[in-house]
Design a protein around this motif. Sequence first.
Motif, PDB file in Angstrom:
ATOM      1  N   LEU A   6      34.943  40.269  31.939  1.00 38.40           N
ATOM      2  CA  LEU A   6      35.817  41.398  31.651  1.00 38.40           C
ATOM      3  C   LEU A   6      36.048  41.527  30.150  1.00 38.40           C
ATOM      4  CD1 LEU A   6      38.574  40.876  34.376  1.00 38.40           C
ATOM      5  CD2 LEU A   6      36.510  42.280  34.531  1.00 38.40           C
ATOM      6  N   SER A   7      36.477  42.697  29.735  1.00 40.81           N
ATOM      7  CA  SER A   7      36.799  42.912  28.325  1.00 40.81           C
ATOM      8  C   SER A   7      38.073  42.160  27.964  1.00 40.81           C
ATOM      9  CB  SER A   7      36.995  44.407  28.056  1.00 40.81           C
ATOM     10  OG  SER A   7      37.474  44.605  26.733  1.00 40.81           O
ATOM     11  N   THR A   8      38.095  41.580  26.789  1.00 43.33           N
ATOM     12  CA  THR A   8      39.304  40.919  26.287  1.00 43.33           C
ATOM     13  C   THR A   8      40.084  41.829  25.335  1.00 43.33           C
ATOM     14  OG1 THR A   8      38.031  39.877  24.505  1.00 43.33           O
ATOM     15  CG2 THR A   8      38.315  38.613  26.544  1.00 43.33           C
ATOM     16  N   ARG A  50      37.777  36.241  32.505  1.00 41.07           N
ATOM     17  CA  ARG A  50      37.717  36.001  33.953  1.00 41.07           C
ATOM     18  C   ARG A  50      38.683  36.874  34.736  1.00 41.07           C
ATOM     19  NH1 ARG A  50      37.797  29.889  35.903  1.00 41.07           N
ATOM     20  NH2 ARG A  50      37.568  31.062  37.836  1.00 41.07           N
ATOM     21  N   THR A  51      39.878  37.082  34.201  1.00 45.11           N
ATOM     22  CA  THR A  51      40.897  37.857  34.916  1.00 45.11           C
ATOM     23  C   THR A  51      41.684  38.716  33.938  1.00 45.11           C
ATOM     24  OG1 THR A  51      42.544  36.084  34.707  1.00 45.11           O
ATOM     25  CG2 THR A  51      41.194  36.108  36.727  1.00 45.11           C
ATOM     26  N   ALA A  52      42.258  39.771  34.464  1.00 41.84           N
ATOM     27  CA  ALA A  52      43.174  40.602  33.691  1.00 41.84           C
ATOM     28  C   ALA A  52      44.331  40.973  34.599  1.00 41.84           C
ATOM     29  CB  ALA A  52      42.469  41.853  33.175  1.00 41.84           C
ATOM     30  N   ALA A  53      45.520  41.116  34.011  1.00 43.82           N
ATOM     31  CA  ALA A  53      46.715  41.440  34.787  1.00 43.82           C
ATOM     32  C   ALA A  53      47.471  42.557  34.105  1.00 43.82           C
ATOM     33  CB  ALA A  53      47.603  40.209  34.944  1.00 43.82           C
ATOM     34  N   PHE A  54      48.040  43.455  34.922  1.00 46.26           N
ATOM     35  CA  PHE A  54      48.686  44.655  34.407  1.00 46.26           C
ATOM     36  C   PHE A  54      49.991  44.899  35.160  1.00 46.26           C
ATOM     37  CE2 PHE A  54      44.124  44.860  34.292  1.00 46.26           C
ATOM     38  CZ  PHE A  54      43.833  45.244  32.987  1.00 46.26           C
ATOM     39  N   ALA A  55      51.063  45.137  34.414  1.00 45.69           N
ATOM     40  CA  ALA A  55      52.331  45.526  35.011  1.00 45.69           C
ATOM     41  C   ALA A  55      52.276  47.006  35.353  1.00 45.69           C
ATOM     42  CB  ALA A  55      53.470  45.243  34.044  1.00 45.69           C
ATOM     43  N   ARG A  80      42.855  41.856  38.261  1.00 48.29           N
ATOM     44  CA  ARG A  80      41.429  42.139  38.322  1.00 48.29           C
ATOM     45  C   ARG A  80      40.645  40.858  38.061  1.00 48.29           C
ATOM     46  NH1 ARG A  80      37.895  46.045  34.232  1.00 48.29           N
ATOM     47  NH2 ARG A  80      35.981  46.063  35.526  1.00 48.29           N
ATOM     48  N   HIS A  81      39.645  40.609  38.896  1.00 52.32           N
ATOM     49  CA  HIS A  81      38.795  39.429  38.764  1.00 52.32           C
ATOM     50  C   HIS A  81      37.388  39.820  38.345  1.00 52.32           C
ATOM     51  CE1 HIS A  81      41.441  36.374  40.554  1.00 52.32           C
ATOM     52  NE2 HIS A  81      41.825  37.295  41.410  1.00 52.32           N
ATOM     53  N   ALA A  82      36.801  39.042  37.456  1.00 47.95           N
ATOM     54  CA  ALA A  82      35.380  39.194  37.140  1.00 47.95           C
ATOM     55  C   ALA A  82      34.523  38.367  38.090  1.00 47.95           C
ATOM     56  CB  ALA A  82      35.104  38.772  35.693  1.00 47.95           C
ATOM     57  N   ASP A  83      35.049  37.225  38.530  1.00 46.03           N
ATOM     58  CA  ASP A  83      34.314  36.290  39.379  1.00 46.03           C
ATOM     59  C   ASP A  83      34.585  36.593  40.848  1.00 46.03           C
ATOM     60  OD1 ASP A  83      32.913  34.052  40.304  1.00 46.03           O
ATOM     61  OD2 ASP A  83      34.662  32.759  40.109  1.00 46.03           O
ATOM     62  N   ARG A 117      37.161  44.235  42.934  1.00 46.05           N
ATOM     63  CA  ARG A 117      37.740  42.892  42.846  1.00 46.05           C
ATOM     64  C   ARG A 117      39.144  42.946  42.261  1.00 46.05           C
ATOM     65  NH1 ARG A 117      32.265  40.384  40.242  1.00 46.05           N
ATOM     66  NH2 ARG A 117      30.953  40.539  42.096  1.00 46.05           N
ATOM     67  N   THR A 118      39.965  43.783  42.844  1.00 43.12           N
ATOM     68  CA  THR A 118      41.326  43.963  42.368  1.00 43.12           C
ATOM     69  C   THR A 118      42.321  43.829  43.512  1.00 43.12           C
ATOM     70  OG1 THR A 118      41.069  46.368  42.614  1.00 43.12           O
ATOM     71  CG2 THR A 118      40.729  45.447  40.409  1.00 43.12           C
ATOM     72  N   LEU A 119      43.529  43.422  43.164  1.00 44.41           N
ATOM     73  CA  LEU A 119      44.636  43.331  44.100  1.00 44.41           C
ATOM     74  C   LEU A 119      45.871  43.924  43.448  1.00 44.41           C
ATOM     75  CD1 LEU A 119      43.231  40.193  43.804  1.00 44.41           C
ATOM     76  CD2 LEU A 119      44.414  39.937  45.966  1.00 44.41           C
ATOM     77  N   VAL A 120      46.712  44.550  44.244  1.00 48.42           N
ATOM     78  CA  VAL A 120      48.023  44.992  43.779  1.00 48.42           C
ATOM     79  C   VAL A 120      49.073  44.236  44.587  1.00 48.42           C
ATOM     80  CG1 VAL A 120      49.638  46.913  43.602  1.00 48.42           C
ATOM     81  CG2 VAL A 120      47.222  47.259  43.048  1.00 48.42           C
ATOM     82  N   VAL A 121      49.956  43.532  43.878  1.00 53.12           N
ATOM     83  CA  VAL A 121      50.982  42.704  44.504  1.00 53.12           C
ATOM     84  C   VAL A 121      52.316  43.002  43.839  1.00 53.12           C
ATOM     85  CG1 VAL A 121      49.292  40.883  44.992  1.00 53.12           C
ATOM     86  CG2 VAL A 121      50.680  40.755  42.917  1.00 53.12           C
TER      87      VAL A 121
END
Length: 290
Positions: free
Chosen positions: A25-27, A59-64, A75-78, A109-113
Amino acid sequence: MNVAPAGPLDGAARTRPDGWLANPLSTDRSLAERQARTLLGRHHPGAPAPVRCLTARYRTAAFALGAPPRQLLKRHADEAAYLGETLAYEVLADEHVLPALHSTSDSSRTLVVDYLGDGVDLTDTDAFEELIHTVAVVHTASGRWNPAVAEAMSSWHVEIALSSSASDWISSPDDWHHLMQLMADAHGPDHVPLGHLDLKPDHVRRNSDGRLALIDAETLRPDLTGLPDLITLAYIAGPNDRLPPPRWIRHAYLRHVNELGAEWTDVALVNALTAFATATDLHSLHGAQS
């Protein structure tokens, strides 16, 4: 001079080489945020806005999501990490130990929690014991599964592991099979040895109703047992004299896991910890066996 361990599972954990992830994923946080908006529109159209990037790692990104934040997009890359986290939500759906899950997307490869912003002060002994109880709930979850989940996970029973060859990464198959026998004795032959939570102080949060919850469950596996988590709890507490000592942690775990249906003795649990360390080349049990 004493050298601090690289991590709670130093030796047992296998370091991956650089470049192992084919599509990282992009950093860049701004780019990651723009991509998240597109993914939300396509795969999670009911999610709240606005979107704010919390972390952007390869590897992962997180968003509020929302202002104030109400939900979180992860979001997961793996693919394995994404499947591990969705598995955790499936097998722990009735245990209320994870944030509430709103939606998933295999293609992105995304989840919303639920967004959980309230951390937990683990220097409070009651809070640390609550964490131990939560971990024990995960470790004993297979004994409470509904028939459909139990059938889907039946290939991971410890009785099958006892009659199968140990994985290639196990250094001592004899010790691994001894560990599986101890697991079967304590939990029963149809136990699925869930464990390997990504336990860190920052991953311990509270739901809006006050119950403790664990975030970032993508490392959970049905074949590693709960012992890595007990070892990690000892590691977390080890250098901080405001936290309970490892022996207290083991005894509290023993009490909670047995109240939830296991039949461990302290001697058997110490033997299991030792067998796990020998089988996996773990460098230290961080006092969990003392």
